[in-house]
Design a protein around this motif. Structure first.
Motif, PDB file in Angstrom:
ATOM      1  N   THR A  90       0.828  -1.211   0.000  1.00  0.00           N
ATOM      2  CA  THR A  90       0.000   0.000   0.000  1.00  0.00           C
ATOM      3  C   THR A  90       0.860   1.259   0.000  1.00  0.00           C
ATOM      4  O   THR A  90       0.324   2.358  -0.041  1.00  0.00           O
ATOM      5  N   VAL A 147      -0.491  -0.064  -4.418  1.00  0.00           N
ATOM      6  CA  VAL A 147      -1.915   0.131  -4.678  1.00  0.00           C
ATOM      7  C   VAL A 147      -2.524   0.939  -3.542  1.00  0.00           C
ATOM      8  O   VAL A 147      -2.080   0.850  -2.393  1.00  0.00           O
ATOM      9  N   THR A 148      -3.529   1.723  -3.862  1.00  0.00           N
ATOM     10  CA  THR A 148      -4.193   2.539  -2.849  1.00  0.00           C
ATOM     11  C   THR A 148      -5.554   1.981  -2.467  1.00  0.00           C
ATOM     12  O   THR A 148      -6.180   2.460  -1.532  1.00  0.00           O
ATOM     13  N   SER A 149      -6.023   0.981  -3.201  1.00  0.00           N
ATOM     14  CA  SER A 149      -7.286   0.324  -2.860  1.00  0.00           C
ATOM     15  C   SER A 149      -7.216  -1.127  -3.311  1.00  0.00           C
ATOM     16  O   SER A 149      -6.375  -1.493  -4.138  1.00  0.00           O
ATOM     17  N   ALA A 190      -5.752  -5.865 -12.307  1.00  0.00           N
ATOM     18  CA  ALA A 190      -4.809  -5.179 -13.193  1.00  0.00           C
ATOM     19  C   ALA A 190      -3.378  -5.304 -12.682  1.00  0.00           C
ATOM     20  O   ALA A 190      -2.433  -5.468 -13.469  1.00  0.00           O
ATOM     21  N   THR A 191      -3.210  -5.258 -11.356  1.00  0.00           N
ATOM     22  CA  THR A 191      -1.870  -5.385 -10.770  1.00  0.00           C
ATOM     23  C   THR A 191      -1.295  -6.766 -11.035  1.00  0.00           C
ATOM     24  O   THR A 191      -0.133  -6.919 -11.441  1.00  0.00           O
ATOM     25  N   GLU A 205      -9.853  -2.805  -4.670  1.00  0.00           N
ATOM     26  CA  GLU A 205     -10.987  -3.113  -5.532  1.00  0.00           C
ATOM     27  C   GLU A 205     -10.589  -4.252  -6.479  1.00  0.00           C
ATOM     28  O   GLU A 205      -9.425  -4.334  -6.904  1.00  0.00           O
ATOM     29  N   SER A 256     -10.976  -4.715  -9.584  1.00  0.00           N
ATOM     30  CA  SER A 256     -10.380  -4.263 -10.843  1.00  0.00           C
ATOM     31  C   SER A 256      -8.928  -3.840 -10.647  1.00  0.00           C
ATOM     32  O   SER A 256      -8.062  -4.119 -11.489  1.00  0.00           O
ATOM     33  N   THR A 257      -8.634  -3.183  -9.522  1.00  0.00           N
ATOM     34  CA  THR A 257      -7.268  -2.750  -9.240  1.00  0.00           C
ATOM     35  C   THR A 257      -6.344  -3.939  -9.034  1.00  0.00           C
ATOM     36  O   THR A 257      -5.246  -4.003  -9.599  1.00  0.00           O
TER      37      THR A 257
END
Length: 332
Positions: A64, A94-96, A104-105, A98, A100-101
């Motif tokens: 994070t 990452v900041t969240s 993608a990561t 979710e 989708s996040t």
């Protein structure tokens, strides 16, 4: 490698053995090869090596980007251990969490042909997101939540941690052993597994001593919260002992008590958690529960390495240590 072999006067296979630290190489031969490597400025061709071995030597780490002592120190431990094991680490912040996040990561990692992923994010939503991914490579979570997922068709997910429940017990039992019977616990955020586990340890310790009691105040991890709470406790009547969920909260409490005329530990004993750098220079020096974050990072790397090799690793939690300093004393 052929150039190195020619300069060293050995075969191509011998150079390969030296590079892979094979034990069956004479020391004088190894020295000749290493001298040739230095003379020629040889560097491994990682792409070519990956084609031959089908191993990329790359691990992905999700973080994070927290400046908190624990996560940042754990990341350092992972990077140090990775170099020792011959891995390269690529970090994604990452900041969240979710779906989708996270998806993608992980996709970005897979494009880099990572062999495994380590997630340094001990929050509830992070665990949920990881378990929903079904990534095709092993995943290790640095979290006190116990995870042992072995879904069909996907690689396993495991978790590594320091035993936070044991740490909470150590802190509370220390205060109870000094004669305190009213131990306030200033807990960390409820969506952090570590905070939940320390709370469990505090409660368990209180239950072992007849007549012991204590209240819980939910907070964040900041010294500001500890300071504001300390001022309020000083106005309304402070308990004889406080177990703070981390050293930053404890630092805020110490300042607030000092400003309010309460002497630590004569009036209030304070225990923290983490043993951050400088905790021994607080006024007074802080009694706290030490976590070896570098060892935790190395443990995460070792578990990941075993999983990459197709083995079932030992994920037993690491044991914390109580460090007694001048912020606690006997009561009554």
């Amino acid at each position: 490698m052929a150039d190195v072999a020619e300069v060293a006067g050995v075969s191509h296979q011998t150079v390969s053995r030296v590079l892979n630290d094979h034990p069956n190489v004479r020391e004088e031969t190894r020295a000749a090869v290493l001298a040739a490597i230095e003379q020629l400025g040889y560097r491994r061709n990682s792409a070519a090596r990956a084609l031959v071995t089908r191993r990329s030597g790359v691990l992905g780490v999700v973080t994070t980007g927290s400046a908190l002592f624990g996560p940042s120190s754990t990341l350092l431990g992972i990077e140090l251990a990775a170099r020792e094991h011959g891995y390269v680490v690529t970090v994604a912040t990452v900041t969240s969490f979710e779906p989708s996040t996270m998806s993608a990561t992980v996709e970005q990692f897979l494009e880099q042909r990572v062999e495994g992923i380590i997630v340094v994010a001990p929050q509830v939503d992070a665990t949920r997101a990881i378990l929903d991914l079904g990534a095709p490579v092993p995943i290790v979570m640095v979290s006190s939540s116990f995870v042992d997922a072995r879904g069909a068709g996907v690689s396993p997910v495991r978790s590594v941690s320091v035993d936070q429940v044991a740490g909470g017990r150590l802190a509370t039992e220390h205060l109870l052993g000094l004669g305190h019977r009213n131990v306030l616990h200033v807990a960390g955020p409820g969506d952090w597994f570590d905070a939940r586990a320390r709370l469990v340890g505090w409660r368990a310790a209180l239950e072992t001593v007849p007549g012991a009691s204590g209240e819980m105040v939910q907070g964040d991890w900041t010294a500001d919260f500890g300071y504001d709470l300390g001022l309020r406790l000083a106005r309304e009547g402070a308990p004889s002992a406080v177990f703070a969920a981390n050293d930053q909260i404890a630092l805020g409490l110490l300042r607030a008590f000092w400003e309010s005329g309460l002497v630590v530990p004569r009036d209030v004993s304070v225990v923290g958690f983490d043993d951050v750098a400088g905790a021994d220079h607080f006024i007074p020096p802080l009694t706290t529960v030490r976590q070896d974050f570098e060892a935790l990072g190395r443990h995460a790397l070792a578990v990941t390495d075993r999983m990459v090799e197709g083995e079932d690793p030992d994920t037993s939690p690491l044991v914390p240590e109580l460090v007694v300093r001048a912020s606690t004393t006997a009561w009554g």
